[in-house]
Design a protein around this motif. Sequence first.
Motif, PDB file in Angstrom:
ATOM      1  N   VAL A  10      -4.391  -6.070   0.171  1.00 31.54           N
ATOM      2  CA  VAL A  10      -3.470  -4.836   1.780  1.00 31.54           C
ATOM      3  C   VAL A  10      -4.932  -5.152   2.475  1.00 31.54           C
ATOM      4  O   VAL A  10      -5.732  -4.760   2.460  1.00 31.54           O
ATOM      5  CB  VAL A  10      -3.822  -3.710   0.733  1.00 31.54           C
ATOM      6  N   SER A  13      -7.188  -1.259   4.490  1.00 32.27           N
ATOM      7  CA  SER A  13      -6.972  -0.008   3.114  1.00 32.27           C
ATOM      8  C   SER A  13      -8.460   0.518   3.085  1.00 32.27           C
ATOM      9  O   SER A  13      -7.852   1.097   1.447  1.00 32.27           O
ATOM     10  CB  SER A  13      -6.533  -1.102   1.942  1.00 32.27           C
ATOM     11  N   GLY A  18      -3.398   2.341   4.657  1.00 33.91           N
ATOM     12  CA  GLY A  18      -3.740   1.247   4.036  1.00 33.91           C
ATOM     13  C   GLY A  18      -4.529   1.400   2.747  1.00 33.91           C
ATOM     14  O   GLY A  18      -3.888   1.296   1.561  1.00 33.91           O
ATOM     15  N   LEU A  19      -4.871   2.209   2.035  1.00 33.25           N
ATOM     16  CA  LEU A  19      -5.571   3.194   0.829  1.00 33.25           C
ATOM     17  C   LEU A  19      -4.741   3.674   0.530  1.00 33.25           C
ATOM     18  O   LEU A  19      -4.952   3.581  -1.008  1.00 33.25           O
ATOM     19  CB  LEU A  19      -7.040   4.360   1.788  1.00 33.25           C
ATOM     20  N   TYR A  21      -1.504   3.152   0.085  1.00 36.28           N
ATOM     21  CA  TYR A  21      -0.394   1.744  -0.608  1.00 36.28           C
ATOM     22  C   TYR A  21      -1.690   0.727  -1.663  1.00 36.28           C
ATOM     23  O   TYR A  21      -1.058   0.554  -3.066  1.00 36.28           O
ATOM     24  CB  TYR A  21      -0.244   0.299   0.412  1.00 36.28           C
ATOM     25  N   ALA A  22      -2.489   0.636  -1.369  1.00 36.46           N
ATOM     26  CA  ALA A  22      -3.967   0.253  -1.955  1.00 36.46           C
ATOM     27  C   ALA A  22      -3.950   0.586  -3.456  1.00 36.46           C
ATOM     28  O   ALA A  22      -4.161   0.426  -5.287  1.00 36.46           O
ATOM     29  CB  ALA A  22      -5.414  -0.019  -2.010  1.00 36.46           C
ATOM     30  N   ILE A  34      -9.039  -4.684  -1.468  1.00 37.75           N
ATOM     31  CA  ILE A  34      -9.302  -4.132  -0.209  1.00 37.75           C
ATOM     32  C   ILE A  34      -9.698  -4.805   1.226  1.00 37.75           C
ATOM     33  O   ILE A  34     -10.611  -5.653   0.523  1.00 37.75           O
ATOM     34  CB  ILE A  34     -10.060  -3.028  -0.956  1.00 37.75           C
ATOM     35  N   ASP A  36     -11.246  -3.725   5.332  1.00 40.18           N
ATOM     36  CA  ASP A  36     -11.923  -3.026   6.529  1.00 40.18           C
ATOM     37  C   ASP A  36     -13.418  -3.456   7.194  1.00 40.18           C
ATOM     38  O   ASP A  36     -13.682  -4.700   7.350  1.00 40.18           O
ATOM     39  CB  ASP A  36     -12.479  -1.859   5.294  1.00 40.18           C
ATOM     40  N   ASN A  89      -0.949  -4.825   6.886  1.00 38.00           N
ATOM     41  CA  ASN A  89      -1.978  -3.165   7.157  1.00 38.00           C
ATOM     42  C   ASN A  89      -2.142  -3.016   8.378  1.00 38.00           C
ATOM     43  O   ASN A  89      -2.410  -1.658   9.013  1.00 38.00           O
ATOM     44  CB  ASN A  89      -1.789  -2.301   5.842  1.00 38.00           C
TER      45      ASN A  89
END
Length: 303
Positions: A10, A13, A18-19, A21-22, A34, A36, A89
């Motif tokens: 993702v 995330s 995004g977080l 979703y994960a 993850i 970022d 995302n």
Amino acid sequence: MDLNNKVAIVTGSGQGLGLAYAQDLARHGAAVVINDVNQDTANNAVASILDEGGRAVAVVAPVGSTDTAQELVATAVENFGRLDVMVTNAGILRDTVLWKMSDDDFDAVINVHLRGTFTCVREAAIRLREQGEGGRIIAIGSPAGQRGNFGQTNYAAAKAGIVGMVRTWAMELQRDGVTVNAVCPVAATAMTETIPFLAPHIASMKNGDPLPPIIRRDVGMGTPHDAAGIISFLASDDAAGITGQAFSVGGDRLALWSHPVLTATAFHDGGWSADDISAQWGSAFAASVESVGEKFPDELMSR
């Protein structure tokens, strides 16, 4: 919903949608990569999944380049042995009206949203085709890409392009058993709290107050976690027959966006001159002209 044998990436995330979703994918059993641009944010996201008994690792890198896309896929394979789901995302905003938008404003958004989706999905497709067991690609779009939005030339163009790519990839990857869908979420995040008529409701939500039905249903906006269920569903075996679609999700509302279709058609022997079009415009086409931008409830816009 059992995702115990799935491995998902993702992008973007570390926080927000995004977080959500994960975390939802991990809650249903998937191992998650993850992504970022901030190490602490990524670490905290991973910890939130590990603390709940899930499996997660992080890749700290900006989305857009082929190098990042390759690192994401390699990390999934090296840590969890395979890849099953790619959720694109990651995104940024550089909002301003057309005549004030700089080249850098335009390029930065296109690079992260549009090119980042392309590079990540390309690498995922290569891996999924090599594995030969199908897979899931879920690209995050936006209502702005479907309807346009004031001050978002770059963002609307990127999100519209993403849905166009999804429809193409759905055809290209169908024989490989890889489904490709777009999700256009609306949620209370840093990207939406600057919208004037939504800001008071988001502020109330942060104070623990529930969002009213006019926001959750008529606007179709809720929390990031309200938008997460569709991601886990599309990642699952239950969604094996769904591809090439664009979903709208937010609050209490789930919907499908239509594909563009011809709404008015007329014929003129020998083709259409400017005068021919002018003569028939009112009778053949004027009633089918469509609006631009999203339509929100009048009582919200008048406050």
